[in-house]
Design an enzyme around this catalytic site. Structure first.
Site, short mmCIF file in Angstrom:
data_model
loop_
_atom_site.label_atom_id
_atom_site.label_comp_id
_atom_site.label_asym_id
_atom_site.label_seq_id
_atom_site.Cartn_x
_atom_site.Cartn_y
_atom_site.Cartn_z
N PHE A 84 0.94 -1.22 0.08
CA PHE A 84 -0.07 -0.04 -0.06
C PHE A 84 0.93 1.24 0.06
O PHE A 84 0.73 2.18 -0.86
CB PHE A 84 -0.96 0.01 1.16
CG PHE A 84 -2.16 1.09 1.13
CD1 PHE A 84 -3.46 0.55 0.75
CD2 PHE A 84 -2.02 2.36 1.18
CE1 PHE A 84 -4.38 1.31 0.77
CE2 PHE A 84 -2.75 3.36 0.88
CZ PHE A 84 -4.29 2.50 0.66
N GLY A 134 3.78 -5.11 -9.97
CA GLY A 134 5.12 -5.17 -10.61
C GLY A 134 6.09 -4.17 -9.71
O GLY A 134 7.22 -3.83 -10.37
N SER A 195 6.37 -12.33 -4.82
CA SER A 195 5.46 -11.67 -5.69
C SER A 195 5.51 -12.55 -6.93
O SER A 195 6.54 -12.77 -7.59
CB SER A 195 5.90 -10.31 -5.89
OG SER A 195 4.98 -9.71 -6.92
N ASN A 257 2.25 -14.47 0.75
CA ASN A 257 2.15 -13.26 -0.28
C ASN A 257 0.85 -13.75 -1.14
O ASN A 257 -0.03 -14.69 -0.65
CB ASN A 257 3.35 -13.21 -1.40
CG ASN A 257 3.52 -11.90 -1.83
OD1 ASN A 257 2.60 -11.37 -2.33
ND2 ASN A 257 4.77 -11.35 -1.95
N THR A 258 0.49 -13.08 -2.15
CA THR A 258 -0.83 -13.52 -2.90
C THR A 258 -0.50 -14.62 -3.69
O THR A 258 0.34 -15.23 -3.90
CB THR A 258 -1.04 -12.26 -3.80
OG1 THR A 258 0.32 -12.31 -4.82
CG2 THR A 258 -1.29 -10.79 -3.50
N THR A 333 -5.97 -6.16 2.04
CA THR A 333 -7.34 -6.06 1.58
C THR A 333 -8.28 -6.11 2.45
O THR A 333 -9.52 -5.35 2.31
CB THR A 333 -7.40 -7.42 0.65
OG1 THR A 333 -6.53 -7.76 0.01
CG2 THR A 333 -8.81 -7.62 -0.09
#
EC number: 1.3.5.2
Length: 377
Positions: A84, A134, A195, A257-258, A333
């Site tokens: 963020f 990115g 990532s 992570n995601t 989120t």
């Protein structure tokens, strides 16, 4: 908390205002909203009296939540996850919103624009976000300048990643450069090799590639060093990273992570496909993030600090992560969809559980397996 009490009434008003604001914001492109909020928080950072007043209203300052972790005092366990505040432009604002700390970045040694837009998408039906940003950021030198202008001593971590144009064989020097520029300005550093949005980055999670990177970062700074891993790692690879972290004497692991998985989404598959590549955060990653956390705790016990992140939406889920072995938590989120009261509710819920179980501090609950007590709320 009774809805008829002054605090309950204030919360109801805040929720209505935030929900209305969110509805309006969701008419704009996600990255545009992110920019507006980031700019606003940057302005707010300069208004120190306002920050302090907000912290008194929203923050949960209960001593049962305060912990000393790797030599740093964390007033509350839930922090802002990386992604963020990429350039540390609002570093002094996050605790005023109720977070116990903030992880800034991801920052790379050299500035970079990130991936082409659009690269940020909402999945409202899943209360999730898909991104392929990115590592867009101003670079380690500029971020260091921003950090030197800080007025507070709020706890911050800095998440560092590989510059996209740097080939894998030069990754060690790239991470070392970021650590050298930023290490002394943070309370801890996180090495991000997880990532999905930088080509080849996740390959660096392999132990033979990860070992020299982590060692170089440790040599470049005196602050605690952690590594952030992906939920999509195999169980065997999770074990291998955990063993390496213990071997090198890392402070801990951030999990996770995601995810690149698209399984179990409520959002129609064709809509997700149209969004393209990227990592998904929020509830869809929660189950696997918890599995990885439990596996890590079973593997390393209290040898490493574990930070639980990924799909934490409720106080119950936050407590579950603590009981599974997380000393600290992070969210991004959940904050987008829930606003500052999401932070407050989680901290209030955690404090209530500590007391309901007859504990004196939340640290006693870490890895305890203690269940959520409904009678506590």
């Amino acid at each position: 908390m009774s809805s008829s009490s002054p605090a309950g009434t204030a919360r109801t008003i805040r929720k209505k205002v935030y929900d209305a604001s969110l509805k309006a914001m969701f008419t704009l492109r996600p990255e545009r909203i992110h920019g507006i909020i980031a700019d606003g928080l940057g302005v707010l950072q300069m208004a120190t009296p306002v920050n302090r007043a907000m912290g008194r209203v929203i923050g949960v300052n209960d001593p049962v939540l305060s912990q000393e972790v790797f030599g740093v005092t964390f007033p509350r366990p839930l922090g802002l996850a990386a992604g963020f505040d990429k350039n540390a432009t609002a570093a002094d604002t996050w605790t005023a919103l109720g977070f116990g700390y903030a992880e800034l970045g991801t920052v790379t040694a050299s500035p970079q624009a990130g991936n082409p837009t659009p690269r940020l998408f909402r999945l409202p039906a899943d209360r999730a976000i898909l991104n392929r940003m990115g590592f867009n950021n101003a670079g380690a030198a500029d971020v260091a300048d921003n950090l030197r202008r800080r007025k507070s001593r709020d706890v911050i971590g800095i998440n560092i990643g590989k510059t996209k144009v740097v080939p894998a064989e030069q990754a060690v020097d790239d991470y070392r450069r970021s650590a050298s520029l930023l290490g002394d300005l943070a309370d801890y550093l996180v090495v991000n090799v997880s990532s999905p949005n930088t080509p080849g980055l996740r390959d660096l999670q392999a132990v033979e590639s990860l070992r020299p990177i982590l060692a170089a970062v440790q040599e470049s700074t005196s602050v605690p060093v952690l590594v952030k891993i992906a939920p999509d790692l195999s169980d065997e690879d999770v074990d291998a990273v955990a063993d390496l972290a213990v071997e090198l004497g890392l402070a801990g692991i951030v999990a996770t992570n995601t995810t690149i998985s698209r399984e179990g989404l409520v959002t129609p598959a064709h809509e997700v496909a149209e969004m393209g590549a990227g990592g998904i955060s929020g509830p869809p990653v929660a189950e696997r993030a918890l599995e990885v956390l439990r596996r890590l705790h079973a593997r390393v016990g209290d040898q490493l600090v574990l930070i639980g992140v990924g799909g934490i939406s409720t106080p119950e889920q936050a407590w579950e992560r603590i009981a599974a072995g997380a000393t600290l938590l992070q969210g991004y989120t959940g904050f987008i969809y829930g606003g500052p009261d999401w932070i407050r509710d989680i901290h209030l819920g955690l404090a209530e559980q500590v007391k309901a179980h007859g504990l004196s501090n939340i640290s006693e609950a870490v890895g305890s397996g203690l269940p959520w007590k409904d009678s506590a709320v």
